[in-house]
Write an enzyme that holds these catalytic residues in place. Sequence first.
Site, PDB file in Angstrom:
ATOM      1  N   ARG A 123       0.834  -1.203   0.000  1.00  0.00           N
ATOM      2  CA  ARG A 123       0.000   0.000   0.000  1.00  0.00           C
ATOM      3  C   ARG A 123       0.869   1.254   0.000  1.00  0.00           C
ATOM      4  NH1 ARG A 123      -4.637  -0.111   4.411  1.00  0.00           N
ATOM      5  NH2 ARG A 123      -5.201   1.763   3.236  1.00  0.00           N
ATOM      6  N   ASN A 155      -8.193   7.894  -3.364  1.00  0.00           N
ATOM      7  CA  ASN A 155      -7.798   7.288  -2.094  1.00  0.00           C
ATOM      8  C   ASN A 155      -6.322   6.924  -2.044  1.00  0.00           C
ATOM      9  OD1 ASN A 155     -10.154   7.196  -0.417  1.00  0.00           O
ATOM     10  ND2 ASN A 155     -11.036   5.712  -1.836  1.00  0.00           N
ATOM     11  N   ASP A 183     -19.347   7.946   4.151  1.00  0.00           N
ATOM     12  CA  ASP A 183     -19.415   7.078   5.338  1.00  0.00           C
ATOM     13  C   ASP A 183     -20.567   7.529   6.242  1.00  0.00           C
ATOM     14  OD1 ASP A 183     -16.268   5.768   5.525  1.00  0.00           O
ATOM     15  OD2 ASP A 183     -16.559   7.615   4.407  1.00  0.00           O
ATOM     16  N   ARG A 186     -23.870   6.474   4.863  1.00  0.00           N
ATOM     17  CA  ARG A 186     -24.104   5.050   5.158  1.00  0.00           C
ATOM     18  C   ARG A 186     -24.507   4.874   6.622  1.00  0.00           C
ATOM     19  NH1 ARG A 186     -18.558   3.869   1.929  1.00  0.00           N
ATOM     20  NH2 ARG A 186     -19.422   3.259  -0.086  1.00  0.00           N
ATOM     21  N   HIS A 210     -10.819   8.461   6.633  1.00  0.00           N
ATOM     22  CA  HIS A 210     -11.717   7.696   5.765  1.00  0.00           C
ATOM     23  C   HIS A 210     -11.099   6.303   5.641  1.00  0.00           C
ATOM     24  CE1 HIS A 210     -14.259   6.371   2.541  1.00  0.00           C
ATOM     25  NE2 HIS A 210     -13.258   6.314   1.673  1.00  0.00           N
TER      26      HIS A 210
END
Length: 352
Positions: A123, A155, A183, A186, A210
């Site tokens: 990552r 991202n 978010d 949701r 996030h």
Amino acid sequence: MHKSSSGSSLGPGGLDLTQSFFKPISSAAPPSPTKRHTKISVVGAGNVGMAIAQTILTQDLADELVLIDVNPDKLRGEMLDLQHAAAFLPRTKILASVDYAVTVGSDLCIVTAGARQNLGESRLNLLQRNVALFRKIIPPLVKFSPDTILLIVSNPVDVLTHVAWKLSGFPSNRVLGSGTNLDSSRFRFLIADHLDVNAQDVQAYIVGEHGDSSVALWSSISVGGVPVLSFLEKQEIAYEKETLEEIHKAVVDSAYEVISLKGYTSWAIGYSVANLARSILRDQRKIHPVSVLAKGFYGVEGGEVFLSLPAQLGRGGVLGVTNIHLTDEEEQRLRDSARTILDVQSQLNLGI
């Protein structure tokens, strides 16, 4: 790729029909200079970028929409596909190009572009490649639209919003990330589903990163103006903290579930970003949990970090951060979330 758009010329000679097709009325004045022409540029014509573009068009948020991507064929195809729907949409001029000059004078630049993760790639290495990509994206956007507002969707959004801010040289109020706006949507949906009410009557925020270290602000949740937890306590209605944590976990996992089922997320983030664009460009002064420069808020210290806080958005970008009361536990979790982002930033070779 050469930019393309609708025009008033027809035929091989480029005959301009505007003057002959319409006859001006007598004693007419030129258009008022006070009428604002709104221009939005979207960088990245992938699933997310096109969902945002489509939602912007259907909600009539711009007079001019620009698409930027490195793939000229896909870019032209997407542009033509949208242009062919002109009879069913509000009138919007649609342009597409690999040349950032077409973005000149943009009021809002939305960045969705990002490198794809290679098999077995860490990552951190992926993030480093995204930083390199942003070095090619942000400077030309700033060059052609020095007064624009940058809205980062790529991202990891918090780190890349920080990178965009540094590369742009803009004041912090004109750089923000989409953060936990989706978010929180949701979150509101799940709470509404549990209580069998309309999600629009639920006020609830997810803040912080996030990602996995995000923080659910249970203490400030209200439904129809009624604070939920204090109501339950006053009515001596028992609830389990584990149930609350399960709802928060469902929020964090929801994107992964969508990706596992359809391969990517697009529509929800499209509506979320269009919602942010509306608040900014129409000076709605609404509160959104978005990624902002958080240093000094709620005890967040230790460096320059962008993370999501409830912020008021308007024509100037981020107008301020809402002073919501947090419990000691929520503040600590928010600081821990900030540390998670700072730890990632410390591993990057930013050189900015």
